[in-house]
Motif scaffolding. Structure first.
Motif, PDB file in Angstrom:
ATOM      1  N   GLU A 100      31.911  35.314  54.801  1.00 30.60           N
ATOM      2  CA  GLU A 100      30.550  35.648  55.238  1.00 30.60           C
ATOM      3  C   GLU A 100      30.165  37.045  54.777  1.00 30.60           C
ATOM      4  N   VAL A 101      31.089  37.982  54.909  1.00 24.58           N
ATOM      5  CA  VAL A 101      30.827  39.363  54.488  1.00 24.58           C
ATOM      6  C   VAL A 101      30.702  39.452  52.969  1.00 24.58           C
ATOM      7  N   LEU A 102      31.594  38.789  52.249  1.00 26.04           N
ATOM      8  CA  LEU A 102      31.571  38.859  50.784  1.00 26.04           C
ATOM      9  C   LEU A 102      30.321  38.213  50.207  1.00 26.04           C
ATOM     10  N   ARG A 103      29.851  37.136  50.827  1.00 24.17           N
ATOM     11  CA  ARG A 103      28.632  36.471  50.355  1.00 24.17           C
ATOM     12  C   ARG A 103      27.426  37.398  50.454  1.00 24.17           C
ATOM     13  N   ALA A 104      27.482  38.328  51.389  1.00 27.58           N
ATOM     14  CA  ALA A 104      26.351  39.245  51.588  1.00 27.58           C
ATOM     15  C   ALA A 104      26.229  40.256  50.452  1.00 27.58           C
ATOM     16  N   GLY A 105      27.278  40.363  49.636  1.00 26.25           N
ATOM     17  CA  GLY A 105      27.204  41.250  48.486  1.00 26.25           C
ATOM     18  C   GLY A 105      28.533  41.898  48.158  1.00 26.25           C
ATOM     19  N   THR A 106      29.102  41.510  47.011  1.00 31.52           N
ATOM     20  CA  THR A 106      30.366  42.085  46.546  1.00 31.52           C
ATOM     21  C   THR A 106      30.158  42.586  45.117  1.00 31.52           C
ATOM     22  N   PRO A 107      30.087  43.895  44.922  1.00 30.44           N
ATOM     23  CA  PRO A 107      29.821  44.409  43.574  1.00 30.44           C
ATOM     24  C   PRO A 107      31.024  44.301  42.655  1.00 30.44           C
TER      25      PRO A 107
ATOM     26  N   GLY B 209      31.308  34.526  41.322  1.00 32.01           N
ATOM     27  CA  GLY B 209      30.098  33.729  41.123  1.00 32.01           C
ATOM     28  C   GLY B 209      28.830  34.529  41.262  1.00 32.01           C
ATOM     29  N   GLN B 210      28.788  35.413  42.257  1.00 34.82           N
ATOM     30  CA  GLN B 210      27.563  36.186  42.484  1.00 34.82           C
ATOM     31  C   GLN B 210      27.374  37.275  41.425  1.00 34.82           C
ATOM     32  N   ASN B 211      28.426  37.507  40.623  1.00 31.12           N
ATOM     33  CA  ASN B 211      28.360  38.543  39.591  1.00 31.12           C
ATOM     34  C   ASN B 211      28.324  37.970  38.174  1.00 31.12           C
ATOM     35  N   GLY B 212      28.129  36.651  38.078  1.00 22.52           N
ATOM     36  CA  GLY B 212      27.986  36.029  36.764  1.00 22.52           C
ATOM     37  C   GLY B 212      29.280  35.867  35.988  1.00 22.52           C
ATOM     38  N   LEU B 213      30.428  35.989  36.667  1.00 23.24           N
ATOM     39  CA  LEU B 213      31.709  35.901  35.966  1.00 23.24           C
ATOM     40  C   LEU B 213      32.456  34.599  36.213  1.00 23.24           C
ATOM     41  N   TRP B 214      31.929  33.737  37.085  1.00 21.09           N
ATOM     42  CA  TRP B 214      32.654  32.517  37.410  1.00 21.09           C
ATOM     43  C   TRP B 214      32.890  31.656  36.174  1.00 21.09           C
ATOM     44  N   ASP B 215      31.871  31.489  35.340  1.00 19.66           N
ATOM     45  CA  ASP B 215      32.031  30.649  34.147  1.00 19.66           C
ATOM     46  C   ASP B 215      33.067  31.222  33.190  1.00 19.66           C
TER      47      ASP B 215
ATOM     48  N   CYS C 179      42.127  39.960  40.810  1.00 16.64           N
ATOM     49  CA  CYS C 179      40.704  39.803  41.140  1.00 16.64           C
ATOM     50  C   CYS C 179      40.223  40.882  42.104  1.00 16.64           C
ATOM     51  N   ASP C 180      40.668  40.820  43.355  1.00 20.88           N
ATOM     52  CA  ASP C 180      40.193  41.749  44.379  1.00 20.88           C
ATOM     53  C   ASP C 180      40.663  43.167  44.092  1.00 20.88           C
ATOM     54  N   GLY C 181      39.717  44.067  43.955  1.00 19.84           N
ATOM     55  CA  GLY C 181      40.039  45.459  43.702  1.00 19.84           C
ATOM     56  C   GLY C 181      40.176  45.815  42.240  1.00 19.84           C
ATOM     57  N   VAL C 182      40.154  44.816  41.361  1.00 16.97           N
ATOM     58  CA  VAL C 182      40.241  45.059  39.920  1.00 16.97           C
ATOM     59  C   VAL C 182      38.991  44.556  39.212  1.00 16.97           C
ATOM     60  N   LEU C 183      38.628  43.305  39.443  1.00 17.05           N
ATOM     61  CA  LEU C 183      37.376  42.773  38.899  1.00 17.05           C
ATOM     62  C   LEU C 183      36.202  43.032  39.842  1.00 17.05           C
ATOM     63  N   VAL C 184      36.438  42.805  41.127  1.00 19.46           N
ATOM     64  CA  VAL C 184      35.375  42.961  42.126  1.00 19.46           C
ATOM     65  C   VAL C 184      35.805  43.961  43.191  1.00 19.46           C
ATOM     66  N   ASP C 185      34.840  44.712  43.687  1.00 20.12           N
ATOM     67  CA  ASP C 185      35.117  45.774  44.652  1.00 20.12           C
ATOM     68  C   ASP C 185      35.089  45.191  46.067  1.00 20.12           C
ATOM     69  N   SER C 186      36.104  44.364  46.357  1.00 14.27           N
ATOM     70  CA  SER C 186      36.114  43.590  47.596  1.00 14.27           C
ATOM     71  C   SER C 186      37.152  44.048  48.608  1.00 14.27           C
ATOM     72  N   GLU C 187      38.087  44.897  48.214  1.00 11.40           N
ATOM     73  CA  GLU C 187      39.196  45.225  49.108  1.00 11.40           C
ATOM     74  C   GLU C 187      38.743  45.938  50.381  1.00 11.40           C
ATOM     75  N   VAL C 188      37.859  46.911  50.246  1.00 10.38           N
ATOM     76  CA  VAL C 188      37.395  47.633  51.433  1.00 10.38           C
ATOM     77  C   VAL C 188      36.640  46.688  52.364  1.00 10.38           C
ATOM     78  N   LEU C 189      35.776  45.855  51.795  1.00 11.45           N
ATOM     79  CA  LEU C 189      35.015  44.900  52.605  1.00 11.45           C
ATOM     80  C   LEU C 189      35.941  43.944  53.350  1.00 11.45           C
TER      81      LEU C 189
END
Length: 211
Positions: free
Chosen positions: A77-84, A119-125, A9-19
């Motif tokens: 809190e940081v990820l909720r603010a926006g994770t592309p 969830g914020q990127n429409g992939l949760w479902d 997930c992190d770093g492959v589907l969503v660009d969350s690792e740096v955050l």
């Protein structure tokens, strides 16, 4: 042709690792451990937060027992603010859908974290019912159990794993699965040395998968 694609997930589907790692850098500085972002990512990417805690304590951080809950709250809190999304993921998933190739996510992260980022990127479902988490299984990467469990769930004979961490690649190789190592932040030499086929742009994935 592969009959299952297992995504980290992190770093492959969503660009969350740096955050996420910047949160850890800032937090640990308050406990006297000063790391650069690159040092933090090298130490901690692909691990569990319990593992992060133990390594940080070994580095001299006097972390409280409730530290993992504390760092998760700060990270959420940081990820909720926006994770592309990682660029190219929507197109890759669309191609897999078009060819009827199943896919799932297998992560050392908590499901709650994936619900925030996916969830914020429409992939949760797409992933919520095919989600394999170290926190649910009780064991994480580099142990291969998570990948083997996913393959059994789909009765997959030729699964492939897409990973960005040493722990993830190690787990895939131990599971005797082909592993594509996504290296967006360095040359991928560490992943290649562990047995991954390294690539740097998700747009390359369809060709690597034979789509």
């Amino acid at each position: 042709m592969h009959d299952l694609v297992i995504f980290d997930c992190d770093g492959v589907l969503v660009d969350s690792e740096v955050l996420s790692n910047q949160v850890i850098v800032d937090n640990l500085a308050g406990y006297g451990v000063h790391l650069s972002l690159n040092e933090c990512m090298s130490l901690f990417v692909g691990g569990t937060m319990t593992g992060v805690r133990d390594k940080a304590r070994a580095l001299g951080a006097d972390l409280p027992d409730a530290w993992t809950d504390q760092i998760y709250a700060e990270t959420y809190e940081v990820l909720r603010a926006g994770t592309p999304l990682i660029e190219g993921i929507p197109e890759l998933l669309a191609q897999l859908d078009a060819q009827g190739i199943p896919y799932c996510v297998a992560s050392n992260g908590r499901p709650e974290k994936m619900q925030i980022t996916l969830g914020q990127n429409g992939l949760w479902d797409r992933f919520s019912k095919v989600m394999f988490s170290a926190y649910a299984l009780g064991i994480g990467k580099p142990d291969p159990t998570m990948f083997l469990t996913a393959a059994r769930h789909f009765d997959a004979k030729s699964p492939v794993v897409i990973e960005d961490s040493a722990n993830g690649v190690t787990a895939a190789i131990r599971a005797e699965m082909r592993c594509l190592g996504y290296a967006a932040h360095d040359d991928g030499a560490r992943l290649a040395a562990l047995g991954a086929e390294v690539f740097s742009d998700m747009a390359q994935a369809p060709q690597l998968l034979g789509l």
